[in-house]
Structure formats: C-alpha cells, structure tokens
Design a protein around this motif. Structure first.
Motif, mmCIF file in Angstrom:
data_model
loop_
_atom_site.group_PDB
_atom_site.id
_atom_site.type_symbol
_atom_site.label_atom_id
_atom_site.label_comp_id
_atom_site.label_asym_id
_atom_site.label_seq_id
_atom_site.Cartn_x
_atom_site.Cartn_y
_atom_site.Cartn_z
ATOM 1 N N LEU A 173 41.594 49.830 45.658
ATOM 2 C CA LEU A 173 41.101 48.782 44.783
ATOM 3 C C LEU A 173 41.546 47.406 45.276
ATOM 4 O O LEU A 173 40.744 46.465 45.321
ATOM 5 N N ALA A 174 42.813 47.282 45.647
ATOM 6 C CA ALA A 174 43.300 45.989 46.140
ATOM 7 C C ALA A 174 42.590 45.602 47.433
ATOM 8 O O ALA A 174 42.252 44.428 47.639
ATOM 9 N N HIS A 175 42.341 46.573 48.315
ATOM 10 C CA HIS A 175 41.604 46.275 49.544
ATOM 11 C C HIS A 175 40.198 45.771 49.223
ATOM 12 O O HIS A 175 39.700 44.828 49.859
ATOM 13 N N ARG A 176 39.542 46.373 48.233
ATOM 14 C CA ARG A 176 38.198 45.946 47.870
ATOM 15 C C ARG A 176 38.198 44.514 47.325
ATOM 16 O O ARG A 176 37.308 43.708 47.643
ATOM 17 N N VAL A 177 39.202 44.191 46.527
ATOM 18 C CA VAL A 177 39.314 42.823 46.020
ATOM 19 C C VAL A 177 39.591 41.860 47.170
ATOM 20 O O VAL A 177 39.007 40.766 47.243
ATOM 21 N N GLN A 178 40.463 42.253 48.079
ATOM 22 C CA GLN A 178 40.742 41.405 49.236
ATOM 23 C C GLN A 178 39.501 41.200 50.086
ATOM 24 O O GLN A 178 39.292 40.116 50.642
ATOM 25 N N ASP A 179 38.675 42.228 50.215
ATOM 26 C CA ASP A 179 37.428 42.077 50.956
ATOM 27 C C ASP A 179 36.577 40.957 50.357
ATOM 28 O O ASP A 179 35.992 40.136 51.083
ATOM 29 N N VAL A 180 36.495 40.923 49.030
ATOM 30 C CA VAL A 180 35.716 39.880 48.355
ATOM 31 C C VAL A 180 36.336 38.512 48.590
ATOM 32 O O VAL A 180 35.647 37.540 48.946
ATOM 33 N N ILE A 181 37.651 38.407 48.418
ATOM 34 C CA ILE A 181 38.320 37.112 48.581
ATOM 35 C C ILE A 181 38.263 36.663 50.035
ATOM 36 O O ILE A 181 38.030 35.476 50.322
ATOM 37 N N ASP A 182 38.476 37.588 50.982
ATOM 38 C CA ASP A 182 38.410 37.236 52.400
ATOM 39 C C ASP A 182 37.048 36.635 52.754
ATOM 40 O O ASP A 182 36.956 35.666 53.508
ATOM 41 N N ALA A 183 35.994 37.248 52.228
ATOM 42 C CA ALA A 183 34.640 36.801 52.548
ATOM 43 C C ALA A 183 34.273 35.488 51.853
ATOM 44 O O ALA A 183 33.465 34.718 52.369
ATOM 45 N N ARG A 184 34.900 35.223 50.687
ATOM 46 C CA ARG A 184 34.482 34.068 49.886
ATOM 47 C C ARG A 184 35.674 33.198 49.501
ATOM 48 O O ARG A 184 35.704 32.611 48.419
ATOM 49 N N TYR A 185 36.646 33.088 50.397
ATOM 50 C CA TYR A 185 37.885 32.377 50.048
ATOM 51 C C TYR A 185 37.642 30.906 49.730
ATOM 52 O O TYR A 185 38.418 30.272 49.013
ATOM 53 N N ALA A 186 36.554 30.333 50.247
ATOM 54 C CA ALA A 186 36.270 28.921 49.986
ATOM 55 C C ALA A 186 35.519 28.704 48.673
ATOM 56 O O ALA A 186 35.327 27.559 48.251
ATOM 57 N N ASP A 187 35.108 29.782 48.020
ATOM 58 C CA ASP A 187 34.382 29.670 46.749
ATOM 59 C C ASP A 187 35.351 29.664 45.561
ATOM 60 O O ASP A 187 36.502 30.084 45.680
ATOM 61 N N ARG A 188 34.847 29.223 44.414
ATOM 62 C CA ARG A 188 35.619 29.312 43.167
ATOM 63 C C ARG A 188 35.428 30.719 42.616
ATOM 64 O O ARG A 188 34.346 31.090 42.167
ATOM 65 N N LEU A 189 36.473 31.519 42.673
ATOM 66 C CA LEU A 189 36.404 32.913 42.248
ATOM 67 C C LEU A 189 37.190 33.091 40.949
ATOM 68 O O LEU A 189 38.400 32.862 40.909
ATOM 69 N N LEU A 190 36.510 33.501 39.889
ATOM 70 C CA LEU A 190 37.170 33.739 38.610
ATOM 71 C C LEU A 190 37.746 35.149 38.587
ATOM 72 O O LEU A 190 37.175 36.086 39.164
ATOM 73 N N LEU A 191 38.873 35.307 37.919
ATOM 74 C CA LEU A 191 39.487 36.624 37.788
ATOM 75 C C LEU A 191 38.516 37.610 37.142
ATOM 76 O O LEU A 191 38.428 38.777 37.554
ATOM 77 N N ALA A 192 37.756 37.144 36.143
ATOM 78 C CA ALA A 192 36.788 38.009 35.467
ATOM 79 C C ALA A 192 35.720 38.503 36.438
ATOM 80 O O ALA A 192 35.266 39.650 36.371
ATOM 81 N N GLU A 193 35.326 37.641 37.367
ATOM 82 C CA GLU A 193 34.325 38.007 38.363
ATOM 83 C C GLU A 193 34.860 39.078 39.312
ATOM 84 O O GLU A 193 34.170 40.052 39.637
ATOM 85 N N LEU A 194 36.107 38.910 39.744
ATOM 86 C CA LEU A 194 36.721 39.901 40.634
ATOM 87 C C LEU A 194 36.885 41.233 39.920
ATOM 88 O O LEU A 194 36.644 42.300 40.501
#
Length: 309
Positions: free
Chosen positions: A215-236
C-alpha cells in the motif's frame, strides 16, 4: 527527453556483476523510455572476466558530452595490482571527460582506475571494504569513506563492492530522471531500493523505498509521478481504497514520514538538483510545485534530513 550515454570501461578480470548490475539499471531505464544509450569500450577487443565468461568491447570511444557518464566496473583484486590495468591514453580520457563537465563512476576496485587518472585527489570516495586500506595508502590526497554503498562528490561517483553498483545506478536515475523513474526501474528489476549508509549521498526515493508495504509503495508511486501537483490526503486515500487515518498510519510506519513530508522532500531534492544546474531558487520552486520561493527557502534552511542533488 535528451539521451544520456553511459560508457562502461572494461578491464581484464572484471567482475560480471560489477558490470551487469548498473548496465541492467540503465538498460531497463532506457526500455521504459528514459533515454539511456550504453556503450562498452576497452583497450583490447575481448576481455576475460573473473567468472570466466569473455566479453567483447569496442576499441573506439564514442563522442561524449557533459551530460554523459563513464563507469569503471571492478576487477578481481584480493589485493590491488601494483599498477592499475589502464594505460596512459585511457587515463587521459577519464580526465578529459571529467574536466569537460562529465561524470565518472566506479564500482568496487574500479576506484583504483579513477585514482590512477588523478580523479580521486581532493574528493571523497568509497570502495569494497577489503580494499579500503590499500587505496587509502595509494591515494593519500583523497578521503576514503568506509561502510557506505556509494559516495557522490563533484561528479566523481564511487560505490562499494559488487551489487552496490545497482544502488549507485538507481541513485543516478533518480537524480537525473526523477524518483518515479528509479522506482519503476527497481520494481521492474525486482530489487529493493536500499538505503545508503551515508545519509548525505542517498536519494529520497532510495532512502524510503526499502520496505515491504504494498500500500505504501502504491501511494509513493502516485506521489513520485505527481510530486509537483497539489495532492490531498483524501485523494491519496481514495486512490488506494483506505481511510485517510489508515493511509497515514501505514505510510508513516513503512517510510517514517507522512505523505506530505515525503512529497516535500521529493520537491526539495528536485529543486536542489535544478539549482545545482544553474536554475534560480524562484524558477526551481515553481518547477517543483511551490507557489513561490518562500516555502522552498524555509525547507532548505530548516530541513534536518539531507538531500542529494
């Protein structure tokens, strides 16, 4: 995306994994679309490896630019030979490339070749633990760093024994192509992105990917790909199908960071890399997703966790 040429300098009795490990990383990165070209050069056409498998190399060097990399894999060396197995012309090639702004790297005893070319003088470096005393005595103008996987010092990049060449190559992919690229390569190769012993030299991705939480790897995949975007905790949380509270707990237990802190460190690492290559603080801040440079300046000033770049 511009392509980076990686030239492997092969010497007699080289260790296959010293060569194959980093070659596989850059080859896989190229297969995934990240733009690497691999070449293999030597002073003779056929090289006998320490494991008995002969390998072919070209005698003529390709044209190299400042964004390109020369890697010297190690060779069998319970003790170092009195003279490193490269000639004057090869030494000059290494010096010229580095002087022109290019990077040079070594795995294991390959550091001896960099030392023979004068490229370790004034720099920090590492090597296999069995060779540290010999190299320290041979190159007294350099500073040996023990018990780390790799060291990066002014485009002189050295790694410890054998498999550490994989860690070194993943770090370079992370810095040059981003954390997402390095994570994809590591997972494609089915290797763990391991933590380096020297906190000053490892990347955010390498430091916080050495866990077993899918699960943590999957979340990191999202953040790694979109680190420059505004990512809400609810979205993750929605992305991985758990509650915000569960996400925060699992992610923090696996990585030691909250998702926001992980994203901030990715931004900071990338910004440091851009600044190191001539970007202004303001430009780097905008590129990595900060609304202005104030937050970047605060993070650079107060962060207690060093970043590579």
């Amino acid at each position: 995306m511009s392509s980076t040429r990686v030239v492997f300098l092969l010497v007699p009795k080289l260790h296959l994994l010293d060569l194959a490990g980093p070659a596989q990383v850059f080859s896989t990165a190229n297969d995934l679309g990240y733009g690497y070209q691999l070449s293999y050069v030597a002073e003779v056409e056929e090289i006998a490896t320490a494991q008995g498998v002969p390998v072919k190399a070209q005698l003529h060097w390709p044209e190299l630019g400042p964004d390109d990399l020369i890697v010297v894999p190690g060779w069998r060396s319970p003790r170092l030979s009195p003279v490193p197995p490269i000639g004057p012309e090869t030494k000059q090639r290494l010096r010229t490339h580095h002087a022109a702004g290019g990077s040079v790297a070594s795995v294991c005893s390959g550091a001896d070749a960099l030392g023979a070319a004068g490229l370790l003088d004034g720099h920090r470096y590492t090597t296999h633990h069995d060779l540290t005393e010999e190299l320290a005595a041979r190159y007294p103008k350099a500073s040996i760093v023990r018990d780390v996987l790799y060291v990066v010092d002014d485009r002189v990049i050295t790694s410890a024994g054998i498999a550490s060449g994989i860690d070194l190559a993943l770090h370079l992919v992370a810095v040059e192509r981003g954390a997402e690229a390095a994570a994809r390569v590591a997972r494609e190769m089915v290797v763990y992105a391991r933590r380096n012993g020297d906190e000053l030299q490892d990347s955010v991705m390498l430091r916080h990917r050495g866990h077993l939480s899918d699960l943590a790897h999957r979340v990191q995949d999202v953040i790694d790909a979109r680190y420059a975007d505004r990512l809400l905790l609810a979205e993750l949380a929605h992305e991985v199908g758990v509650s915000e509270r569960t996400l925060t707990r699992i992610f923090t237990n696996a990585t030691g960071l909250t998702p926001l802190r992980y994203q901030q460190l990715l931004r900071l690492e990338r910004a440091e890399h851009l600044i190191g290559h001539g970007a202004t603080v303001e430009s780097a801040a905008r590129t990595v997703g900060f609304e202005d440079a104030r937050m970047l300046r605060r993070l650079r000033a107060r962060t207690a966790e060093p970043v590579a770049g």
